[in-house]
Motif scaffolding. Structure first.
Motif, short mmCIF file in Angstrom:
data_model
loop_
_atom_site.label_atom_id
_atom_site.label_comp_id
_atom_site.label_asym_id
_atom_site.label_seq_id
_atom_site.Cartn_x
_atom_site.Cartn_y
_atom_site.Cartn_z
N ASN A 1 38.06 41.77 41.09
CA ASN A 1 36.89 41.57 40.22
C ASN A 1 35.66 42.25 40.82
N GLN A 2 35.44 42.04 42.11
CA GLN A 2 34.25 42.60 42.75
C GLN A 2 34.38 44.11 42.93
N PHE A 3 35.59 44.56 43.21
CA PHE A 3 35.83 46.00 43.33
C PHE A 3 35.54 46.69 41.99
N ASN A 4 36.08 46.06 40.93
CA ASN A 4 35.88 46.63 39.59
C ASN A 4 34.39 46.67 39.20
N ALA A 5 33.67 45.59 39.50
CA ALA A 5 32.24 45.55 39.15
C ALA A 5 31.50 46.68 39.88
N PHE A 6 31.85 46.91 41.13
CA PHE A 6 31.23 47.96 41.96
C PHE A 6 31.50 49.35 41.35
N ILE A 7 32.77 49.59 41.00
CA ILE A 7 33.15 50.92 40.47
C ILE A 7 32.56 51.14 39.08
N MET A 8 32.61 50.11 38.23
CA MET A 8 32.07 50.25 36.87
C MET A 8 30.58 50.61 36.93
N GLU A 9 29.87 50.03 37.89
CA GLU A 9 28.45 50.34 38.03
C GLU A 9 28.24 51.81 38.40
N LYS A 10 29.10 52.32 39.29
CA LYS A 10 29.01 53.74 39.68
C LYS A 10 29.29 54.64 38.47
N LEU A 11 30.29 54.25 37.67
CA LEU A 11 30.66 55.07 36.51
C LEU A 11 29.56 55.03 35.45
N GLN A 12 29.02 53.84 35.24
CA GLN A 12 27.91 53.68 34.28
C GLN A 12 26.74 54.58 34.70
N ALA A 13 26.44 54.58 36.00
CA ALA A 13 25.32 55.38 36.52
C ALA A 13 25.59 56.88 36.33
N ALA A 14 26.89 57.24 36.25
CA ALA A 14 27.25 58.65 36.07
C ALA A 14 27.38 59.00 34.58
N GLY A 15 26.95 58.10 33.70
CA GLY A 15 26.91 58.41 32.27
C GLY A 15 28.15 58.02 31.49
N ILE A 16 29.04 57.22 32.11
CA ILE A 16 30.23 56.75 31.39
C ILE A 16 29.94 55.33 30.89
N ALA A 17 29.86 55.17 29.58
CA ALA A 17 29.54 53.84 29.03
C ALA A 17 30.74 52.92 29.22
N THR A 18 30.50 51.72 29.75
CA THR A 18 31.59 50.78 30.03
C THR A 18 31.37 49.45 29.31
N HIS A 19 32.41 48.61 29.33
CA HIS A 19 32.33 47.29 28.69
C HIS A 19 31.63 46.25 29.56
N MET A 20 31.29 46.60 30.81
CA MET A 20 30.76 45.61 31.76
C MET A 20 29.38 45.10 31.35
N GLU A 21 29.22 43.79 31.31
CA GLU A 21 27.90 43.18 31.15
C GLU A 21 27.41 42.77 32.53
N LYS A 22 28.14 41.82 33.17
CA LYS A 22 27.77 41.43 34.53
C LYS A 22 28.88 40.63 35.19
N GLN A 23 28.85 40.63 36.52
CA GLN A 23 29.76 39.79 37.29
C GLN A 23 29.26 38.35 37.20
N LEU A 24 30.18 37.42 36.90
CA LEU A 24 29.77 36.03 36.72
C LEU A 24 30.01 35.18 37.96
N SER A 25 31.10 35.47 38.66
CA SER A 25 31.47 34.68 39.84
C SER A 25 32.39 35.56 40.68
N ALA A 26 32.96 34.98 41.73
CA ALA A 26 33.84 35.77 42.61
C ALA A 26 34.96 36.44 41.82
N ASP A 27 35.53 35.72 40.85
CA ASP A 27 36.71 36.30 40.18
C ASP A 27 36.57 36.40 38.65
N GLU A 28 35.33 36.34 38.13
CA GLU A 28 35.14 36.48 36.68
C GLU A 28 34.00 37.44 36.36
N SER A 29 34.16 38.18 35.27
CA SER A 29 33.09 39.05 34.78
C SER A 29 32.94 38.89 33.28
N LEU A 30 31.71 39.13 32.82
CA LEU A 30 31.42 39.10 31.38
C LEU A 30 31.50 40.54 30.87
#
Ligand code: ADP
Ligand code: UDP
Length: 239
Positions: A51-80
């Motif tokens: 979960n945390q690895f994915n949140a980290f990578i999705m943020e990098k991809l978003q910053a590089a102009g790739i629109a993603t489904h990520m809203e935010k990390q909610l807890s250690a093992d959940e994301s919105l």
């Protein structure tokens, strides 16, 4: 935001409705599977790490102009995430030959692929995720021409960004799989990017640091995922 009923339990994640019809909670479980679900195990900490690895990578991809489904990390093992209509096609880029391409085409593992290959697989466990081409996707209505073009463009862009990111951490991005979905007409990167869905080798020793450790019974599966994260400057929390 209120978490509501479970909508789907996949092999590694569960998806929950929320009080907002456009949003889902994605729970990363410790369940680990390979070979179309035939090999299964619970690996402690894996849900939180992915979960945390994915949140980290999705943020990098978003910053590089790739629109993603990520809203935010909610807890250690959940994301919105945004609730998408998933396109049932897996997009795979390979920089180095490993896994199914070696078996299918008789290519030795480790062969450099220049330019990288791009392959599509139908997301269908019962059929063993068969390889398909764009013509199949169009004829059977799995994706439109425009969606296929967007998915290919975004997958190659992700490869550029992530190859460099992992190289900076002393790793080779061998291959990876992405899934996309549609949100109010727009194609967004969905699902996850974690060591469960890519291959990563140590740049010098070529030691495997990804799910092949599970597939091939090499041990230290989650420890290797954590090592990958550490090399990218991440710290994990397990609370
Ligand atoms: P699988 O279905 O392959 O066993 P998982 O255990 O990872 O996979 O389950 C997660 C499921 O949620 C997958 O089927 C994936 O396609 C789907 N999914 C991922 N992101 C979204 C999203 N943003 N909206 C709707 N479904 C999603
Ligand atoms: N992959 C995935 N889910 C799948 C199929 C493949 O995440 O259902 C990833 C896999 O981890 C690897 C890449 O896509 O990083 C290419 O996989 P391959 O076709 O070599 O299949 P494998 O031999 O891994 O089953």
């Amino acid at each position: 935001m209120e978490k509501r009923e479970e909508l789907y339990a996949g092999k590694a994640k569960s998806v929950y409705a929320t009080d907002n019809p456009d949003l889902l909670v994605m729970h990363f479980r410790n369940d680990t599977s390979a070979f179309d679900g035939k090999k299964r195990e619970q690996l402690e900490r894996k849900g939180a790490v992915n979960n945390q690895f994915n949140a980290f990578i999705m943020e990098k991809l978003q910053a590089a102009g790739i629109a993603t489904h990520m809203e935010k990390q909610l807890s250690a093992d959940e994301s919105l995430v945004k609730r998408l209509d998933m396109i049932p096609v897996e997009c795979v880029v390979r920089n180095i030959a490993a896994g199914s391409i070696c078996r299918r085409l008789g290519i030795p593992e480790g062969t450099e692929l220049n330019p990288p290959t791009y392959e599509l697989f139908l997301k269908n466990d019962a059929l063993g995720d068969p390889m398909i081409n764009e013509s199949h996707a169009l004829s059977f209505g799995w994706a439109t021409q425009e969606q296929l073009e967007t998915m290919q463009k975004l997958t190659f862009r992700a490869n550029e960004v992530l190859r460099q990111l992992f190289l900076d951490g002393g790793m080779l991005l061998v291959d990876f799989k992405l899934e996309f979905g549609v949100f109010h007409g727009e194609v967004l990167l969905a699902d996850e990017f974690s060591p469960d869905g890519c291959r990563l080798w140590d740049r010098q020793t070529r030691e495997k640091l990804d799910k092949d450790r599970f597939r091939q019974d090499l041990g230290n599966v989650v420890e290797s995922y954590e090592e990958v994260g550490r090399r990218l400057g991440m710290t994990f929390s397990y609370a």
